[in-house]
Design a protein around this motif. Structure first.
Motif, PDB file in Angstrom:
ATOM      1  N   PHE A  98      52.207  60.106  48.609  1.00 19.49           N
ATOM      2  CA  PHE A  98      52.517  60.111  47.126  1.00 19.49           C
ATOM      3  C   PHE A  98      51.470  60.869  46.570  1.00 19.49           C
ATOM      4  CE2 PHE A  98      52.620  57.185  43.333  1.00 19.49           C
ATOM      5  CZ  PHE A  98      53.271  57.824  42.478  1.00 19.49           C
ATOM      6  N   THR A  99      51.618  62.027  45.692  1.00 21.60           N
ATOM      7  CA  THR A  99      50.544  62.706  45.308  1.00 21.60           C
ATOM      8  C   THR A  99      49.746  62.132  44.386  1.00 21.60           C
ATOM      9  OG1 THR A  99      51.894  63.609  43.271  1.00 21.60           O
ATOM     10  CG2 THR A  99      52.341  64.894  45.320  1.00 21.60           C
ATOM     11  N   SER A 134      45.088  54.260  36.193  1.00 19.58           N
ATOM     12  CA  SER A 134      46.436  53.639  36.403  1.00 19.58           C
ATOM     13  C   SER A 134      47.525  54.609  36.219  1.00 19.58           C
ATOM     14  CB  SER A 134      46.734  52.464  35.299  1.00 19.58           C
ATOM     15  OG  SER A 134      47.998  51.868  35.379  1.00 19.58           O
ATOM     16  N   GLY A 152      51.970  55.996  37.407  1.00 19.52           N
ATOM     17  CA  GLY A 152      53.258  55.733  37.996  1.00 19.52           C
ATOM     18  C   GLY A 152      54.238  54.856  37.094  1.00 19.52           C
ATOM     19  N   GLU A 153      53.737  54.099  36.160  1.00 19.16           N
ATOM     20  CA  GLU A 153      54.436  53.520  35.217  1.00 19.16           C
ATOM     21  C   GLU A 153      53.451  53.272  34.120  1.00 19.16           C
ATOM     22  OE1 GLU A 153      55.763  49.419  36.464  1.00 19.16           O
ATOM     23  OE2 GLU A 153      57.619  49.956  36.887  1.00 19.16           O
ATOM     24  N   ALA A 154      54.009  52.795  32.730  1.00 20.91           N
ATOM     25  CA  ALA A 154      53.335  52.828  31.630  1.00 20.91           C
ATOM     26  C   ALA A 154      52.343  51.470  31.780  1.00 20.91           C
ATOM     27  CB  ALA A 154      54.206  52.824  30.468  1.00 20.91           C
ATOM     28  N   ASP A 167      44.844  55.103  31.696  1.00 16.02           N
ATOM     29  CA  ASP A 167      46.488  55.568  31.981  1.00 16.02           C
ATOM     30  C   ASP A 167      46.770  56.861  31.908  1.00 16.02           C
ATOM     31  OD1 ASP A 167      49.199  55.104  32.093  1.00 16.02           O
ATOM     32  OD2 ASP A 167      49.547  54.398  30.260  1.00 16.02           O
ATOM     33  N   ALA A 211      53.390  63.221  37.727  1.00 16.60           N
ATOM     34  CA  ALA A 211      54.681  63.590  38.354  1.00 16.60           C
ATOM     35  C   ALA A 211      54.622  64.333  39.681  1.00 16.60           C
ATOM     36  CB  ALA A 211      55.831  64.172  37.463  1.00 16.60           C
ATOM     37  N   THR A 212      55.303  63.921  40.683  1.00 16.00           N
ATOM     38  CA  THR A 212      55.351  64.893  41.938  1.00 16.00           C
ATOM     39  C   THR A 212      55.725  66.290  41.634  1.00 16.00           C
ATOM     40  OG1 THR A 212      56.552  62.921  42.939  1.00 16.00           O
ATOM     41  CG2 THR A 212      56.327  64.825  44.327  1.00 16.00           C
ATOM     42  N   LEU A 221      52.329  67.571  40.484  1.00 15.25           N
ATOM     43  CA  LEU A 221      51.418  67.467  41.368  1.00 15.25           C
ATOM     44  C   LEU A 221      50.612  66.187  40.987  1.00 15.25           C
ATOM     45  CD1 LEU A 221      50.408  68.029  44.306  1.00 15.25           C
ATOM     46  CD2 LEU A 221      49.012  69.690  43.311  1.00 15.25           C
ATOM     47  N   HIS A 222      50.039  66.223  39.590  1.00 20.89           N
ATOM     48  CA  HIS A 222      49.240  65.042  39.636  1.00 20.89           C
ATOM     49  C   HIS A 222      49.345  64.675  37.922  1.00 20.89           C
ATOM     50  CE1 HIS A 222      45.908  61.800  40.144  1.00 20.89           C
ATOM     51  NE2 HIS A 222      46.764  61.942  41.338  1.00 20.89           N
ATOM     52  N   THR A 238      49.830  56.782  26.302  1.00 23.29           N
ATOM     53  CA  THR A 238      49.362  57.294  27.509  1.00 23.29           C
ATOM     54  C   THR A 238      48.090  58.252  27.029  1.00 23.29           C
ATOM     55  OG1 THR A 238      51.806  57.453  28.146  1.00 23.29           O
ATOM     56  CG2 THR A 238      50.201  58.450  29.712  1.00 23.29           C
ATOM     57  N   TYR A 242      59.508  59.961  24.560  1.00 20.82           N
ATOM     58  CA  TYR A 242      58.295  59.675  24.364  1.00 20.82           C
ATOM     59  C   TYR A 242      58.207  59.836  22.804  1.00 20.82           C
ATOM     60  CZ  TYR A 242      54.580  59.389  28.305  1.00 20.82           C
ATOM     61  OH  TYR A 242      53.864  58.870  28.906  1.00 20.82           O
TER      62      TYR A 242
HETATM   63  C1  3UK Z   1      56.602  57.919  35.423  1.00 16.63           C
HETATM   64  C2  3UK Z   1      54.767  57.090  33.991  1.00 16.63           C
HETATM   65  C3  3UK Z   1      54.693  56.289  31.957  1.00 16.63           C
HETATM   66  C4  3UK Z   1      57.250  58.756  34.559  1.00 16.63           C
HETATM   67  C5  3UK Z   1      52.721  60.266  39.639  1.00 16.63           C
HETATM   68  C6  3UK Z   1      50.317  60.231  38.932  1.00 16.63           C
HETATM   69  O1  3UK Z   1      54.381  58.730  39.134  1.00 16.63           O
HETATM   70  C7  3UK Z   1      54.119  59.816  39.692  1.00 16.63           C
HETATM   71  O2  3UK Z   1      55.137  60.632  40.182  1.00 16.63           O
HETATM   72  P1  3UK Z   1      56.432  60.410  40.309  1.00 16.63           P
HETATM   73  O3  3UK Z   1      57.277  61.587  40.774  1.00 16.63           O
HETATM   74  O4  3UK Z   1      57.084  59.878  38.908  1.00 16.63           O
HETATM   75  C8  3UK Z   1      56.857  60.459  37.754  1.00 16.63           C
HETATM   76  C9  3UK Z   1      57.507  59.559  36.597  1.00 16.63           C
HETATM   77  O5  3UK Z   1      56.729  58.332  36.654  1.00 16.63           O
HETATM   78  N1  3UK Z   1      55.419  57.658  35.203  1.00 16.63           N
HETATM   79  C10 3UK Z   1      54.102  58.033  36.067  1.00 16.63           C
HETATM   80  N2  3UK Z   1      53.005  57.825  35.263  1.00 16.63           N
HETATM   81  C11 3UK Z   1      53.391  57.010  34.071  1.00 16.63           C
HETATM   82  N3  3UK Z   1      55.415  56.707  32.870  1.00 16.63           N
HETATM   83  N4  3UK Z   1      53.083  56.122  32.048  1.00 16.63           N
HETATM   84  C12 3UK Z   1      52.715  56.450  32.832  1.00 16.63           C
HETATM   85  N5  3UK Z   1      51.262  56.453  33.147  1.00 16.63           N
HETATM   86  O6  3UK Z   1      58.646  58.405  34.437  1.00 16.63           O
HETATM   87  C13 3UK Z   1      57.261  60.165  35.332  1.00 16.63           C
HETATM   88  O7  3UK Z   1      58.082  61.086  34.746  1.00 16.63           O
HETATM   89  O8  3UK Z   1      56.900  59.143  41.489  1.00 16.63           O
HETATM   90  C14 3UK Z   1      51.837  59.552  38.858  1.00 16.63           C
HETATM   91  C15 3UK Z   1      49.973  61.251  39.616  1.00 16.63           C
HETATM   92  C16 3UK Z   1      50.878  61.731  40.664  1.00 16.63           C
HETATM   93  C17 3UK Z   1      52.406  61.369  40.572  1.00 16.63           C
HETATM   94  N6  3UK Z   1      52.894  61.907  41.515  1.00 16.63           N
END
Ligand code: 3UK
Length: 516
Positions: free
Chosen positions: A216-217, A294, A296-298, A317, A321-322, A325-326, A341, A399
């Motif tokens: 997971f990135t 933190s 992945g989620e809020a 926080d 997103a993948t 990348l980050h 955020t 948002y």
């Molecule tokens: C949600 C958040 C609210 C949001 C990721 C850090 O989560 C990561 O990648 P994914 O591709 O998902 C992306 C989606 O997850 N999300 C992620 N962080 C938050 N929502 N607050 C947050 N802090 O819906 C986003 O579009 O699985 C997180 C670094 C690399 C990652 N790939």
């Protein structure tokens, strides 16, 4: 990307500690940590690159699937593939054969490097043209045994350009066919030089640890790219449970921690404040901890405050997103508003747009759109035109930006609940529930309802000592009504033992629907 190792070795020498692997096995023969220096990682990844190119026929541009736990050998494979000029396709180690077949098919992998356990699934997947090689097992064909045979001769890394594809990361998408995201070599450095440089401000004396898998990135960046970019050490936990995280912080003097909101909540229930003359001081096991990230989620304001009260640390926080990348929007140092955020990471731009791409006024909800050093490039997937429009990356999140430029998460755009004509963001109701002393976890979705269109439905995990039953449900509903607009309260509440989550800590809302 192999440049990461060269730079650290040139600056700090090969003897510097780099990877600390914790197998998580109970005390016994195999227990405990193994430490690799930067030199070890360089030597092992050279050997892997040599085996890939001279024994497995890998040539530049080939895709190599990498499926292993958070461990030093998985990191060595990651660098080995890149040194061979190939593209590393990272996946989380829990994938089943069918999922491996899908992902390997999309990526057209010619070799799969798999830890024991993953190798059987990859074999079962039966992907035509893909050779499965185990690493970290015991057989004579094991990659580790082959590496021991090829000797220590330096491998001349294949010269790649910064715009060559380095990796393919698959979305942890909770629905639909997984999407492979292409990332260039320069993207790998870009995330270190934006979020890690401006927000984390880590240095060579930091020790990193966390729970997200390297497939997971979030984990790859936080546990490999960021620490190695600055010559720091990183603790790799095969089992990243909240207990294991706390144990690792104490044992290895961790200073930078990466995990998801649920793990912070779980750790909070395990902390033992050091009561001293009535003044509760932070748990002594955490005394080396400096920064907590933190994603992945809020991160709900409630969890943020509780962690701050218990540890004195202000969680950063960040949304990542993948596809990108980050992390591209985050809190920073004292620039933190709990529950928000934060603001775009230096190098990134963010806007709130409507469906036609027009800006939405501050204070009103809209679609989050971002652009910066890394962009989304799906591999052979028509959903590219949904994510990238008019030069913006649409993350799929709703948002609000306030007038001071802080971004406030509402919900995944397709998770907004519409009940009796009201737009309700599930996470807002979850956050209200989380403020109740009995609530450990909460998930809120809209369920079909003949009268209201959708019904606000909550799934709640109570703390072990909390009272359950109908009175408790009524109490939770009144509690929410008193804190947010009453029409948002959950008309239906289900007390459950656990919420369905991905191994990256994300609530699986579609599975909540299945619970009914
Ligand atoms: C949600 C958040 C609210 C949001 C990721 C850090 O989560 C990561 O990648 P994914 O591709 O998902 C992306 C989606 O997850 N999300 C992620 N962080 C938050 N929502 N607050 C947050 N802090 O819906 C986003 O579009 O699985 C997180 C670094 C690399 C990652 N790939």
């Amino acid at each position: 990307a192999a440049h990461l190792l060269d730079t650290a070795i040139a600056e700090f020498g090969p003897e510097r500690g780099c990877l600390i692997g914790e197998s998580g096995k109970p005390a016994g023969a195999d227990a405990g940590a193994e430490t690799w220096t930067y030199g070890d990682l360089d030597r092992r990844s050279d050997q892997i690159a040599r085996v890939l190119t001279s024994e497995l026929g890998v040539v530049p541009g080939n895709r190599v699937l990498l499926c292993g736990p958070n461990s030093p050998w998985t990191v060595a494979c990651w660098f080995g593939v890149l040194k061979a000029g190939a593209v590393v396709v990272t996946v989380v180690p829990l994938l089943r054969s069918e999922e491996i077949a899908t992902v390997a098919g999309i990526a057209q992998a010619s070799v799969a490097l798999c830890a024991p356990g993953c190798d059987q699934e990859a074999d079962k997947a039966g992907v035509p043209g893909m050779r499965v090689v185990t690493f970290g097992g015991s057989g004579p064909d094991d990659l580790v045994a082959r590496c021991d045979l090829v000797g220590d001769r330096k491998f001349e890394a294949v010269q790649t350009s910064q715009d060559d594809v380095a990796m393919i990361a698959f979305t942890s998408g909770t629905t639909g066919r997984p999407k492979g995201c292409l990332h260039f070599h320069r993207d790998v450095l870009a995330i270190a030089d934006t979020f890690a440089k401006h927000v984390l401000k880590a240095g060579p004396d930091d020790v990193f640890a966390g729970s997200p898998p390297l497939g997971f990135t979030f984990g790859l960046g936080g546990l490999v790219i960021f620490p190695l970019r600055v010559g720091a050490a990183t603790v790799l936990l095969e089992r990243g449970s909240p207990e294991a995280l706390l144990g690792a912080v104490e044992k290895h003097g961790v200073s930078v921690l990466f995990t998801a909101p649920t793990a912070y909540r779980a750790m909070l229930t395990m902390l033992k404040p050091d009561a001293d003359g009535g003044d509760a001081r932070p748990d002594p096991r955490l005394r080396t901890l400096r920064r907590c990230v933190s994603a992945g989620e809020a991160m709900p304001a409630e969890t943020w405050r509780a962690w701050h009260a218990a540890t004195g640390i202000k969680i950063i926080d960040g949304i990542g997103a993948t596809e990108l990348l980050h992390i591209f929007i985050s809190a920073a140092d004292d620039d933190i508003r709990p529950g928000s955020t934060g603001r775009p990471v230096p190098g990134w731009e963010a806007a709130i747009l409507d469906a036609d791409g027009h800006p939405v006024p501050d204070g009103e909800p809209g679609l989050l759109a971002v652009r910066g050093p890394v962009g989304c490039r799906y591999l052979a997937d028509e959903r590219q035109s949904t994510y990238v429009r008019g030069g913006w990356n649409y993350t799929g999140d709703t948002y609000i930006r306030d007038q001071d430029g802080y971004f406030w998460y509402q919900a995944r755009s397709d998770d907004m609940i519409i009940s009796s004509g009201y737009n309700i963001a599930g996470p807002e109701v979850e956050n209200a529930l989380l403020r109740h002393p009995s609530v450990l976890e909460a998930g809120v979705i809209g369920t079909p309802d003949p009268d209201r269109g959708q019904l606000v439905t909550a799934f709640v995990v109570l703390r072990p000592e909390a009272p359950a039953g109908q009175a408790a449900v009524k109490d939770l509903q009144e509690f929410v009504k008193a804190r947010i607009a009453p029409y948002k309260y959950p008309r239906s509440v289900h007390i459950v033992d656990a919420l369905p989550r991905t191994n990256t800590g994300k609530l699986q809302r579609f599975k909540l629907r299945d619970l009914l």
